[in-house]
Enzyme design. Structure first.
Site, PDB file in Angstrom:
ATOM      1  N   ASN A  32       0.833  -1.219   0.000  1.00 32.01           N
ATOM      2  CA  ASN A  32       0.000   0.000   0.000  1.00 32.01           C
ATOM      3  C   ASN A  32       0.863   1.263   0.000  1.00 32.01           C
ATOM      4  O   ASN A  32       0.340   2.370   0.083  1.00 32.01           O
ATOM      5  CB  ASN A  32      -0.984   0.012   1.183  1.00 32.01           C
ATOM      6  CG  ASN A  32      -0.277   0.012   2.532  1.00 32.01           C
ATOM      7  OD1 ASN A  32       0.940   0.110   2.598  1.00 32.01           O
ATOM      8  ND2 ASN A  32      -1.053  -0.097   3.605  1.00 32.01           N
ATOM      9  N   ASP A  58      -4.068  -2.580  -0.104  1.00 35.24           N
ATOM     10  CA  ASP A  58      -3.867  -2.876   1.313  1.00 35.24           C
ATOM     11  C   ASP A  58      -4.173  -4.357   1.519  1.00 35.24           C
ATOM     12  O   ASP A  58      -5.217  -4.840   1.078  1.00 35.24           O
ATOM     13  CB  ASP A  58      -4.824  -2.010   2.142  1.00 35.24           C
ATOM     14  CG  ASP A  58      -4.425  -2.018   3.607  1.00 35.24           C
ATOM     15  OD1 ASP A  58      -4.299  -3.121   4.176  1.00 35.24           O
ATOM     16  OD2 ASP A  58      -4.215  -0.919   4.152  1.00 35.24           O
ATOM     17  N   PHE A  80       5.682  -9.847   4.021  1.00 31.08           N
ATOM     18  CA  PHE A  80       6.484  -8.844   4.732  1.00 31.08           C
ATOM     19  C   PHE A  80       5.619  -7.700   5.245  1.00 31.08           C
ATOM     20  O   PHE A  80       6.049  -6.974   6.141  1.00 31.08           O
ATOM     21  CB  PHE A  80       7.497  -8.186   3.777  1.00 31.08           C
ATOM     22  CG  PHE A  80       8.602  -9.078   3.302  1.00 31.08           C
ATOM     23  CD1 PHE A  80       9.663  -9.386   4.130  1.00 31.08           C
ATOM     24  CD2 PHE A  80       8.604  -9.583   2.005  1.00 31.08           C
ATOM     25  CE1 PHE A  80      10.705 -10.178   3.684  1.00 31.08           C
ATOM     26  CE2 PHE A  80       9.644 -10.379   1.550  1.00 31.08           C
ATOM     27  CZ  PHE A  80      10.695 -10.679   2.397  1.00 31.08           C
ATOM     28  N   LYS A  84       6.311  -1.671  11.766  1.00 33.37           N
ATOM     29  CA  LYS A  84       7.442  -2.289  12.465  1.00 33.37           C
ATOM     30  C   LYS A  84       8.132  -1.418  13.509  1.00 33.37           C
ATOM     31  O   LYS A  84       9.171  -1.821  14.034  1.00 33.37           O
ATOM     32  CB  LYS A  84       8.475  -2.738  11.442  1.00 33.37           C
ATOM     33  CG  LYS A  84       9.051  -1.577  10.630  1.00 33.37           C
ATOM     34  CD  LYS A  84      10.333  -1.919   9.917  1.00 33.37           C
ATOM     35  CE  LYS A  84      10.875  -0.740   9.163  1.00 33.37           C
ATOM     36  NZ  LYS A  84      12.123  -0.957   8.478  1.00 33.37           N
ATOM     37  N   SER A 124      10.303 -12.096  13.961  1.00 36.35           N
ATOM     38  CA  SER A 124      11.387 -11.252  14.472  1.00 36.35           C
ATOM     39  C   SER A 124      11.967 -11.851  15.733  1.00 36.35           C
ATOM     40  O   SER A 124      11.255 -12.521  16.499  1.00 36.35           O
ATOM     41  CB  SER A 124      10.799  -9.868  14.778  1.00 36.35           C
ATOM     42  OG  SER A 124      11.682  -9.117  15.566  1.00 36.35           O
ATOM     43  N   THR A 126      12.332 -10.337  18.162  1.00 36.62           N
ATOM     44  CA  THR A 126      11.584  -9.704  19.250  1.00 36.62           C
ATOM     45  C   THR A 126      10.682 -10.719  19.970  1.00 36.62           C
ATOM     46  O   THR A 126      10.348 -10.525  21.130  1.00 36.62           O
ATOM     47  CB  THR A 126      10.776  -8.492  18.714  1.00 36.62           C
ATOM     48  OG1 THR A 126      10.301  -7.744  19.816  1.00 36.62           O
ATOM     49  CG2 THR A 126       9.612  -8.901  17.849  1.00 36.62           C
ATOM     50  N   TYR A 148       4.182  -4.099  19.124  1.00 35.37           N
ATOM     51  CA  TYR A 148       4.714  -4.614  17.855  1.00 35.37           C
ATOM     52  C   TYR A 148       5.110  -6.083  18.015  1.00 35.37           C
ATOM     53  O   TYR A 148       4.741  -6.937  17.213  1.00 35.37           O
ATOM     54  CB  TYR A 148       5.921  -3.782  17.401  1.00 35.37           C
ATOM     55  CG  TYR A 148       6.743  -4.482  16.343  1.00 35.37           C
ATOM     56  CD1 TYR A 148       6.270  -4.629  15.040  1.00 35.37           C
ATOM     57  CD2 TYR A 148       7.991  -5.048  16.658  1.00 35.37           C
ATOM     58  CE1 TYR A 148       7.014  -5.307  14.087  1.00 35.37           C
ATOM     59  CE2 TYR A 148       8.741  -5.713  15.707  1.00 35.37           C
ATOM     60  CZ  TYR A 148       8.241  -5.848  14.419  1.00 35.37           C
ATOM     61  OH  TYR A 148       8.979  -6.536  13.484  1.00 35.37           O
ATOM     62  N   LYS A 152       3.718  -9.925  16.328  1.00 29.90           N
ATOM     63  CA  LYS A 152       4.502 -11.016  15.718  1.00 29.90           C
ATOM     64  C   LYS A 152       4.221 -12.328  16.440  1.00 29.90           C
ATOM     65  O   LYS A 152       4.057 -13.387  15.815  1.00 29.90           O
ATOM     66  CB  LYS A 152       6.000 -10.691  15.779  1.00 29.90           C
ATOM     67  CG  LYS A 152       6.408  -9.520  14.921  1.00 29.90           C
ATOM     68  CD  LYS A 152       6.277  -9.837  13.430  1.00 29.90           C
ATOM     69  CE  LYS A 152       6.483  -8.636  12.552  1.00 29.90           C
ATOM     70  NZ  LYS A 152       6.123  -8.838  11.152  1.00 29.90           N
ATOM     71  N   PHE A 177      17.017 -11.293  12.994  1.00 28.71           N
ATOM     72  CA  PHE A 177      17.705 -10.567  14.062  1.00 28.71           C
ATOM     73  C   PHE A 177      17.812  -9.081  13.636  1.00 28.71           C
ATOM     74  O   PHE A 177      16.781  -8.460  13.433  1.00 28.71           O
ATOM     75  CB  PHE A 177      18.998 -11.291  14.465  1.00 28.71           C
ATOM     76  CG  PHE A 177      18.635 -12.425  15.434  1.00 28.71           C
ATOM     77  CD1 PHE A 177      17.890 -13.518  14.998  1.00 28.71           C
ATOM     78  CD2 PHE A 177      18.944 -12.345  16.778  1.00 28.71           C
ATOM     79  CE1 PHE A 177      17.464 -14.505  15.883  1.00 28.71           C
ATOM     80  CE2 PHE A 177      18.530 -13.329  17.676  1.00 28.71           C
ATOM     81  CZ  PHE A 177      17.795 -14.410  17.224  1.00 28.71           C
ATOM     82  N   LEU A 199      19.930   1.681  14.784  1.00 28.73           N
ATOM     83  CA  LEU A 199      21.308   2.142  14.882  1.00 28.73           C
ATOM     84  C   LEU A 199      21.945   2.519  13.530  1.00 28.73           C
ATOM     85  O   LEU A 199      22.502   3.619  13.389  1.00 28.73           O
ATOM     86  CB  LEU A 199      22.153   1.046  15.565  1.00 28.73           C
ATOM     87  CG  LEU A 199      23.633   1.371  15.710  1.00 28.73           C
ATOM     88  CD1 LEU A 199      23.844   2.533  16.672  1.00 28.73           C
ATOM     89  CD2 LEU A 199      24.398   0.138  16.198  1.00 28.73           C
ATOM     90  N   ARG A 230      24.397  -6.785  19.338  1.00 31.08           N
ATOM     91  CA  ARG A 230      23.307  -7.337  18.522  1.00 31.08           C
ATOM     92  C   ARG A 230      23.880  -8.177  17.382  1.00 31.08           C
ATOM     93  O   ARG A 230      25.023  -8.011  16.969  1.00 31.08           O
ATOM     94  CB  ARG A 230      22.472  -6.210  17.892  1.00 31.08           C
ATOM     95  CG  ARG A 230      21.724  -5.356  18.883  1.00 31.08           C
ATOM     96  CD  ARG A 230      20.578  -6.122  19.554  1.00 31.08           C
ATOM     97  NE  ARG A 230      19.815  -5.258  20.434  1.00 31.08           N
ATOM     98  CZ  ARG A 230      20.156  -4.992  21.706  1.00 31.08           C
ATOM     99  NH1 ARG A 230      21.242  -5.535  22.227  1.00 31.08           N
ATOM    100  NH2 ARG A 230      19.405  -4.192  22.446  1.00 31.08           N
TER     101      ARG A 230
END
Ligand code: NAD
Ligand code: WQD
Length: 336
Positions: A32, A58, A80, A84, A124, A126, A148, A152, A177, A199, A230
């Site tokens: 979208n 969408d 995907f 995020k 993720s 996460t 978020y 997931k 990661f 970062l 990380r």
């Protein structure tokens, strides 16, 4: 194979589309454009000399999705599309739950209707929440520390339930990661809106002079130099991981879960050094207090993806820094 890529003009999606085209897959993108630009399609064409079919829709809209499935015999889907930004998800959680979860449900229902049951989902690291034992393998306990991350986690459970209910689904949950870097052509890369949260885009914007200095969030962690560690994975390696996963799910049935990481951690200051080398410039930084919710160290046990689908990363942190810097220099104000 005809592969539908949702979120295919985004950062990871666009690099994956390039690798799929390099393997002669036929790619259909739906996006979208809420967090990416149409111009990415031209860039993909410049890199690969191939065209993709694009629908600006969408994924939450089932009727629009059905039209795509009517127009193409889709063999597999890589999903995907999603929001995020961790910080934003704590401010507008309903938008995150709506967009990420509804889009997945709508996609699954349409896939089922058209009997397309091969899916790769962008999960993720996460979903591992706070872990004390490193490296993290796929059997670690799951939890989430923000909305978020919960989207997931919930989607992972939805997909596991689906596979339990119907053995004809073939699904890969890929837990990324820290994806960084850009395509070596400098044509596609990470193109954040506003001030970057992550970062590496922050560092490249300091290097190019758009931001005055990097805030290093804490130097009192139990790590090599006190700064956060990380598992950075070059986005082209990550994209190749999706090509491996397509091969995997289309040759062995059921649900599989893989970490996609390098299996090695680098500190913030090690990344700063790599970018200083790549840019030939000094990266100004100041040590600031820890960022709320951050952990000291996080890196993957990457052995399962290697043992079961032959995937391993080949790019170094120098490659990540060189490629991210090339993209930043070629696109100082993002992709236009
Ligand atoms: P991105 O924002 O660059 O790409 C996502 C794409 O999805 C964007 O192009 C956006 O326009 C599109 N999109 C969002 N909602 C949509 C919807 N409802 N319908 C259609 N299109 C929609 O993000 P990315 O970094 O490429 O991440 C891709 C996926 O990987 C996301 O699901 C993300 O949560 C996950 N992931 C990303 C990271 C990371 O650090 N980048 C790490 C782990 C997992
Ligand atoms: C990396 C390191 C920071 C910015 C996030 C999401 C995660 C996943 C990947 C989607 C940490 C430090 C950062 C800065 C800094 N995304 N840092 N100054 O937090 O590991 O992961 O992106 O699924 O869910 O949480 O990545 O790039 O923000 O931080 O010192 O300005 O850099 O403290 O140690 P993170 P990051």
């Amino acid at each position: 194979m005809n592969i539908l890529v949702t979120g295919g003009t985004g950062y990871i999606g666009s690099h994956t589309v390039v690798e799929l085209l390099n393997k002669d897959h036929n790619v259909i993108i739906v996006d979208n454009l809420s967090n990416s630009k149409y111009e990415v399609l031209n860039r993909i064409k410049r890199i690969t000399n191939k065209v993709v079919t694009f629908y600006q829709i969408d994924v939450c809209n089932k009727d629009d999705l059905k039209e795509v499935f009517k127009n193409h015999k889709i063999d597999s889907v890589i999903h995907f599309a999603g929001l995020k930004a961790v910080g934003e998800s704590t401010e507008i959680p309903l938008k995150y739950y709506e967009n990420n979860i509804l889009s997945t449900l709508s996609l699954l229902e349409v896939m089922k209707e058209f009997n397309c049951k091969n899916l790769i989902f962008s999960s993720s690291a996460t979903v591992y929440g706070y872990q004390s034992v490193m490296p993290i393998n796929e059997e670690a306990t799951l939890s989430a520390t923000n909305p978020y991350g919960r989207t997931k986690l919930f989607i992972e459970y939805i997909l596991k339930d689906l596979c339990l209910s119907d053995k004809s689904w073939n699904i890969a949950l890929l837990r990324y990661f820290n994806p960084v870097g850009a395509h070596p052509t400098g044509l596609i890369g990470e193109d954040p809106n506003g001030i970057p949260n992550n970062l590496c885009p922050y560092i490249t914007q300091v290097a190019i002079g758009k931001l005055p200095y990097l805030k290093v969030f804490g130097d009192d962690y139990d790590t090599i130099d006190g700064t956060g560690v990380r598992d950075y994975i070059h986005v082209v390696d990550l994209a190749v991981g999706h090509v491996c996963a397509i091969d995997k799910i289309t040759t062995s049935p059921g649900l599989v879960i893989y970490n996609l990481g390098a299996g090695k951690g680098y500190s913030v200051l090690e990344m700063v050094k790599a970018f200083e080398k790549a840019t030939g410039r000094k990266i100004a930084y100041k040590i600031t207090p820890r960022r709320a919710g951050d952990i000291g160290t996080c890196y993957a046990d990457a052995s399962k993806a290697y043992n079961e689908m032959g995937f391993k990363t080949i790019k170094t942190i120098d490659d990540m820094a060189i490629d991210a810097w090339r993209f930043q220099q070629n696109n100082p104000d993002g992709i236009k």
